[in-house]
Design a protein around this motif. Structure first.
Motif, PDB file in Angstrom:
ATOM      1  N   LEU A 321      12.117  19.065  16.454  1.00 54.98           N
ATOM      2  CA  LEU A 321      11.913  17.650  16.861  1.00 54.98           C
ATOM      3  C   LEU A 321      13.427  17.318  17.145  1.00 54.98           C
ATOM      4  CD1 LEU A 321       9.078  16.262  14.729  1.00 54.98           C
ATOM      5  CD2 LEU A 321       9.097  17.018  16.954  1.00 54.98           C
ATOM      6  N   LEU A 322      14.115  17.626  16.253  1.00 52.90           N
ATOM      7  CA  LEU A 322      15.753  17.163  16.378  1.00 52.90           C
ATOM      8  C   LEU A 322      16.501  17.611  17.743  1.00 52.90           C
ATOM      9  CD1 LEU A 322      17.075  17.721  12.836  1.00 52.90           C
ATOM     10  CD2 LEU A 322      16.906  15.576  14.081  1.00 52.90           C
ATOM     11  N   MET A 323      16.104  18.889  17.962  1.00 56.05           N
ATOM     12  CA  MET A 323      16.364  19.414  19.427  1.00 56.05           C
ATOM     13  C   MET A 323      16.033  18.694  20.449  1.00 56.05           C
ATOM     14  SD  MET A 323      19.027  21.443  18.394  1.00 56.05           S
ATOM     15  CE  MET A 323      19.065  20.211  17.128  1.00 56.05           C
ATOM     16  N   PHE A 324      14.592  18.215  20.461  1.00 55.09           N
ATOM     17  CA  PHE A 324      14.081  17.559  21.474  1.00 55.09           C
ATOM     18  C   PHE A 324      14.915  16.409  21.745  1.00 55.09           C
ATOM     19  CE2 PHE A 324      11.003  14.247  22.820  1.00 55.09           C
ATOM     20  CZ  PHE A 324      10.786  14.624  24.038  1.00 55.09           C
ATOM     21  N   VAL A 325      15.128  15.442  20.710  1.00 53.01           N
ATOM     22  CA  VAL A 325      15.879  14.201  20.636  1.00 53.01           C
ATOM     23  C   VAL A 325      17.164  14.473  21.400  1.00 53.01           C
ATOM     24  CG1 VAL A 325      16.792  12.336  19.594  1.00 53.01           C
ATOM     25  CG2 VAL A 325      14.465  13.092  18.886  1.00 53.01           C
TER      26      VAL A 325
END
Length: 560
Positions: A321-325
């Motif tokens: 999820l962090l890499m998506f943001v």
């Protein structure tokens, strides 16, 4: 003309040049390189030994896998290396595509299993796809629509689509399973990508349409098959799109256009077949394998304060999820800044100062970005984005109005992603600038000479030519972001947390989880078993991301 004399050369303009000094310098560099590689290799072996514990396996286990897996793989690799290295490269690529694709598919699947509902994803996918198709059709139609009119119609179509489709029209549709929702969305994207790939490699639009239809059909069939074999109806279409379809297209391309390299396809067959055969014999003969701490239970387990129950799954979901943001924020902002600085900004003192400062920001310690994110996003935006700030509301006798305050709480996924975006933004800007600068100026002048505007030149000439370098720099930046800990500590990321369900949840990422295991829970079992297992998982994720960047770079270098 130089003459040899006792290891020295007399060269006009240089006096005496020593060949011995150059030789010593060359071998000194070689020794330094070997020392660095050996030291890194020893460190990785030490960590892997603690995580996997290979010496705990039965001797028969090693004998079986050496006979069925190691020996045939080495033999085939040696043969291909001696006879045709291009065939060896084809075999390694055919093996690497499903491996890398499977890892990416596993990471993406965690989001749709635990965070985003597949039906909701399908609704918003359709809501996005409908106006995109409409906008493309309108731009290619015979109607003469000015740009501002086309833009206005497109915006209105997007707005109407996002209002009507997810909450209205889709309620009237029957979607049989979550797996079918994933198959329709990922399958359609995979079909378009396959059609584009086949269109470039094979002549004929009909062939591309046939391959696209087959891709969509196979992806849709993978959902019930995945449910039947135990993979799951949701991960199976993702796995087919990211691993099955790409390796199938690559094998077909090799057989059709490079038949001299088809012998290299024996390598993945030997590797996969040998591994499966070895696993079958080990099970039949009841040989015990390594008592590895890095197993399926560890990868899919939840966080715990007990070493025996500790798992890294919530940290994996948090990192995804962090890499998506990070990708959603840093890629458009970084590339946009690079395009402006290289193509539009005037060459004046202000522009030069900005470029120098961007280069300097790439070397700022990551903890500074964490402090900046904590001050701006947590402290200032903690109450929310000020729509009606106190400075305006209080003189009017009104209450301040804030929105999206829960997104900017301490340690949330949004704040963590924004902090990491600040960290890698200078890296993406610099790498994108270098890629744009590498485009020959003659191509720009040729575009201008044909009557193209500056925007058309950037869109049709500069960006397509520089995109490989831009993408490579972005992936390497994401690879750095996935391993950073200091910014997450500064924004108050969680030490122990469950699986994040929304972007407002507390984030616990892989590097942060490893840091907590090695610090807060620094018992002997945590330090010697759990931490090495987590490090191996993190290294695999980073190596996969970097391998994609290396593969893209090599591919486009060969095409260039």
């Amino acid at each position: 003309m130089a003459t040899d004399s006792g290891g020295y050369e007399k060269t006009s303009g240089f006096g005496q040049v020593s060949q011995t000094a150059g030789t010593v310098f060359k071998y000194t560099l070689l020794a330094a390189t070997l020392v660095g590689i050996v030291a890194l290799g020893v460190l990785l072996l030490y960590v892997a030994n603690d995580a996997i514990q290979p010496l705990t396996a039965d001797p028969g286990w090693y004998l079986v896998f050496f006979t069925t897996f190691v020996l045939p793989t080495v033999a085939v690799g040696w043969y291909l290396n001696r006879t045709d290295r291009s065939s060896l490269s084809a075999g390694v690529t055919a093996l690497g595509i499903p491996v890398v694709g499977t890892i990416f598919a596993a990471g993406i699947s965690t989001v749709f299993i635990d965070v985003v509902y597949p039906l909701l994803w399908f609704a918003y996918f359709v809501a996005f796809a409908v106006p995109v198709v409409f906008a493309i059709g309108l731009s290619r139609s015979d109607f003469e629509v000015p740009f501002l009119g086309w833009l206005g119609i497109t915006i209105l179509t997007f707005a109407a689509s996002y209002v009507l489709i997810p909450y209205g029209i889709l309620r009237l549709l029957y979607i049989p399973t979550d797996g079918m929702s994933m198959a329709l969305t990922f399958g359609s994207v995979g079909a378009l990508a396959a059609r584009s790939y086949v269109g470039k490699r094979w002549d004929g639009e009909r062939t591309g349409n046939i391959v696209a239809a087959i891709t969509l059909l196979v992806t849709m069939l993978s959902a019930p098959v995945g449910q039947f074999v135990g993979i799951g109806a949701v991960p199976a279409p993702i796995l087919m799109t990211l691993a099955g379809v790409p390796v199938g297209l690559y094998v077909a391309d090799t057989l059709a256009h490079r038949p001299e390299n088809k012998v290299g396809l024996a390598l993945p067959l030997v590797v996969i077949g040998g591994a499966l055969l070895g696993a079958l014999f080990v099970d039949i003969l009841s040989f015990a394998g390594p008592q590895s701490w890095l197993d399926w239970k560890f990868v899919t387990g939840n966080s715990s304060r007990t070493a025996g129950d500790a798992g890294i799954y919530p940290a994996i979901v948090g990192s995804v999820l962090l890499m998506f943001v990070v990708a959603l924020v840093s890629f458009p902002v970084g590339v946009g800044a690079a395009v402006y600085l290289e193509e539009y900004a005037p060459n004046n003192r202000l522009t030069r100062i900005i470029k120098i400062n961007v280069s300097n920001l790439a070397g700022v310690p990551s903890v500074v970005y964490g402090l900046l994110a904590a001050g701006v996003f947590v402290t200032y935006l903690g109450p929310g984005i000020p729509v009606l700030p106190p400075a305006i509301a209080e003189p009017l006798g009104l209450a301040p109005i804030y929105v999206a305050g829960s997104l900017f709480g301490s340690g949330t996924i949004v704040v963590g992603g924004l902090a990491l975006s600040l960290l890698i933004l200078p890296i993406i800007i610099i790498s994108s600038q270098e890629a744009i600068r590498a485009v020959p100026d003659d191509m720009r002048q040729a575009s201008y000479g044909m009557g193209a505007t500056q925007w058309q030149t950037v869109k049709n000439v500069v960006l397509p030519r520089s995109f490989p370098g831009i993408l490579t720099g972005t992936i390497l930046g994401l690879g750095r972001a996935v391993g950073e800990t200091a910014p997450l500590i500064m924004i108050g990321a969680a030490n122990i947390a469950g699986i994040p369900r929304t972007f407002e949840s507390k984030v616990v990422a892989m590097p942060m989880q490893i840091y907590v295991w090695a610090g807060t829970f620094a018992t002997e079992e945590f330090f010697e078993r759990v931490v090495p297992a987590g490090v191996v998982v993190l290294l695999v994720a980073m190596l996969v991301m970097n391998s994609v960047a290396i593969a893209l770079r090599n591919k486009y270098q060969k095409e260039g």
